[in-house]
Design a protein around this motif. Structure first.
Motif, PDB file in Angstrom:
ATOM      1  N   SER A  79       1.502  -0.983 -16.502  1.00 39.38           N
ATOM      2  CA  SER A  79       1.602  -1.629 -15.193  1.00 39.38           C
ATOM      3  C   SER A  79       2.536  -0.855 -14.263  1.00 39.38           C
ATOM      4  O   SER A  79       2.246  -0.691 -13.070  1.00 39.38           O
ATOM      5  CB  SER A  79       2.104  -3.068 -15.346  1.00 39.38           C
ATOM      6  OG  SER A  79       1.161  -3.841 -16.041  1.00 39.38           O
ATOM      7  N   ILE A  80       3.638  -0.373 -14.800  1.00 41.14           N
ATOM      8  CA  ILE A  80       4.582   0.405 -13.988  1.00 41.14           C
ATOM      9  C   ILE A  80       3.926   1.700 -13.520  1.00 41.14           C
ATOM     10  O   ILE A  80       4.044   2.078 -12.349  1.00 41.14           O
ATOM     11  CB  ILE A  80       5.877   0.676 -14.783  1.00 41.14           C
ATOM     12  CG1 ILE A  80       6.660  -0.626 -14.954  1.00 41.14           C
ATOM     13  CG2 ILE A  80       6.732   1.733 -14.107  1.00 41.14           C
ATOM     14  CD1 ILE A  80       7.808  -0.542 -15.943  1.00 41.14           C
ATOM     15  N   ARG A  81       3.217   2.357 -14.428  1.00 43.76           N
ATOM     16  CA  ARG A  81       2.525   3.592 -14.048  1.00 43.76           C
ATOM     17  C   ARG A  81       1.474   3.320 -12.981  1.00 43.76           C
ATOM     18  O   ARG A  81       1.335   4.093 -12.020  1.00 43.76           O
ATOM     19  CB  ARG A  81       1.877   4.230 -15.274  1.00 43.76           C
ATOM     20  CG  ARG A  81       2.879   4.826 -16.224  1.00 43.76           C
ATOM     21  CD  ARG A  81       2.209   5.431 -17.421  1.00 43.76           C
ATOM     22  NE  ARG A  81       3.214   5.811 -18.407  1.00 43.76           N
ATOM     23  CZ  ARG A  81       2.954   6.511 -19.472  1.00 43.76           C
ATOM     24  NH1 ARG A  81       1.728   6.928 -19.710  1.00 43.76           N
ATOM     25  NH2 ARG A  81       3.915   6.824 -20.318  1.00 43.76           N
ATOM     26  N   ALA A  82       0.736   2.232 -13.140  1.00 47.75           N
ATOM     27  CA  ALA A  82      -0.283   1.882 -12.146  1.00 47.75           C
ATOM     28  C   ALA A  82       0.366   1.578 -10.798  1.00 47.75           C
ATOM     29  O   ALA A  82      -0.178   1.939  -9.739  1.00 47.75           O
ATOM     30  CB  ALA A  82      -1.106   0.688 -12.634  1.00 47.75           C
ATOM     31  N   MET A  83       1.520   0.912 -10.827  1.00 44.34           N
ATOM     32  CA  MET A  83       2.220   0.589  -9.574  1.00 44.34           C
ATOM     33  C   MET A  83       2.673   1.871  -8.870  1.00 44.34           C
ATOM     34  O   MET A  83       2.516   2.006  -7.654  1.00 44.34           O
ATOM     35  CB  MET A  83       3.416  -0.311  -9.857  1.00 44.34           C
ATOM     36  CG  MET A  83       4.158  -0.739  -8.594  1.00 44.34           C
ATOM     37  SD  MET A  83       3.149  -1.661  -7.427  1.00 44.34           S
ATOM     38  CE  MET A  83       2.939  -3.170  -8.318  1.00 44.34           C
ATOM     39  N   TYR A  84       3.216   2.827  -9.616  1.00 42.54           N
ATOM     40  CA  TYR A  84       3.620   4.096  -9.011  1.00 42.54           C
ATOM     41  C   TYR A  84       2.410   4.841  -8.446  1.00 42.54           C
ATOM     42  O   TYR A  84       2.490   5.432  -7.360  1.00 42.54           O
ATOM     43  CB  TYR A  84       4.353   4.980 -10.035  1.00 42.54           C
ATOM     44  CG  TYR A  84       5.811   4.626 -10.185  1.00 42.54           C
ATOM     45  CD1 TYR A  84       6.683   4.714  -9.107  1.00 42.54           C
ATOM     46  CD2 TYR A  84       6.324   4.207 -11.404  1.00 42.54           C
ATOM     47  CE1 TYR A  84       8.025   4.398  -9.240  1.00 42.54           C
ATOM     48  CE2 TYR A  84       7.662   3.882 -11.551  1.00 42.54           C
ATOM     49  CZ  TYR A  84       8.508   3.980 -10.467  1.00 42.54           C
ATOM     50  OH  TYR A  84       9.830   3.661 -10.600  1.00 42.54           O
ATOM     51  N   ALA A  85       1.294   4.793  -9.157  1.00 38.74           N
ATOM     52  CA  ALA A  85       0.078   5.438  -8.651  1.00 38.74           C
ATOM     53  C   ALA A  85      -0.383   4.760  -7.365  1.00 38.74           C
ATOM     54  O   ALA A  85      -0.791   5.433  -6.403  1.00 38.74           O
ATOM     55  CB  ALA A  85      -1.023   5.388  -9.703  1.00 38.74           C
ATOM     56  N   LEU A  86      -0.310   3.443  -7.309  1.00 37.65           N
ATOM     57  CA  LEU A  86      -0.699   2.701  -6.100  1.00 37.65           C
ATOM     58  C   LEU A  86       0.216   3.047  -4.933  1.00 37.65           C
ATOM     59  O   LEU A  86      -0.251   3.268  -3.805  1.00 37.65           O
ATOM     60  CB  LEU A  86      -0.653   1.194  -6.371  1.00 37.65           C
ATOM     61  CG  LEU A  86      -0.962   0.286  -5.181  1.00 37.65           C
ATOM     62  CD1 LEU A  86      -2.392   0.507  -4.709  1.00 37.65           C
ATOM     63  CD2 LEU A  86      -0.734  -1.165  -5.552  1.00 37.65           C
ATOM     64  N   VAL A  87       1.517   3.121  -5.186  1.00 41.16           N
ATOM     65  CA  VAL A  87       2.466   3.482  -4.127  1.00 41.16           C
ATOM     66  C   VAL A  87       2.162   4.893  -3.614  1.00 41.16           C
ATOM     67  O   VAL A  87       2.171   5.151  -2.401  1.00 41.16           O
ATOM     68  CB  VAL A  87       3.922   3.368  -4.640  1.00 41.16           C
ATOM     69  CG1 VAL A  87       4.906   4.018  -3.689  1.00 41.16           C
ATOM     70  CG2 VAL A  87       4.285   1.905  -4.869  1.00 41.16           C
TER      71      VAL A  87
END
Length: 122
Positions: A79-87
């Motif tokens: 989830s953290i990796r996905a959030m960084y990718a989204l940002v």
């Protein structure tokens, strides 16, 4: 009589003599002691089996908890990796959209120019 056991004297009135032991009562006590020992053995076996079952259940619960914690950690990491990718994608989109206000101003200017031309043509 000297040399004879006190129990065999028949209780001749001495206060320190030990009364005779009934062999039947002694056999009953031995039989009851054996029954009690068997019951204690059975109880200890039951307690042992119960403790083994509880231990197995506890181990299963601990393993399930461990697996849950591991999967939760993995899910949080993803989830953290996905959030960084989204940002990062949002930042890219923001950079790509920077020319839009200037383009919108040019379109408004062109629209105003077209309206003036229409006004002249009428």
């Amino acid at each position: 009589p000297r040399g004879e056991p006190a129990a065999a004297t028949g209780g001749g009135g001495g206060g320190g003599s030990i009364p005779a032991i009934d062999p039947g009562a002694l056999q009953d006590v031995v039989a009851l002691a054996g029954q009690v020992a068997a019951q204690v053995d059975e109880l200890l076996r039951n307690v042992h089996c119960g403790l083994q079952a509880l231990t197995a259940l506890s181990v299963g619960c601990i393993q399930t908890y461990r697996d849950g914690v591991e999967s939760l950690g993995e899910a949080a990491d993803l989830s953290i990796r996905a959030m960084y990718a989204l940002v990062a994608r949002c930042e890219e989109l923001d950079r790509a959209m920077q020319p839009v206000p200037a383009l919108a101003k040019r379109i408004r200017d062109m629209k105003g120019t077209l309206e003036r031309l229409e006004g002249l043509c009428k």
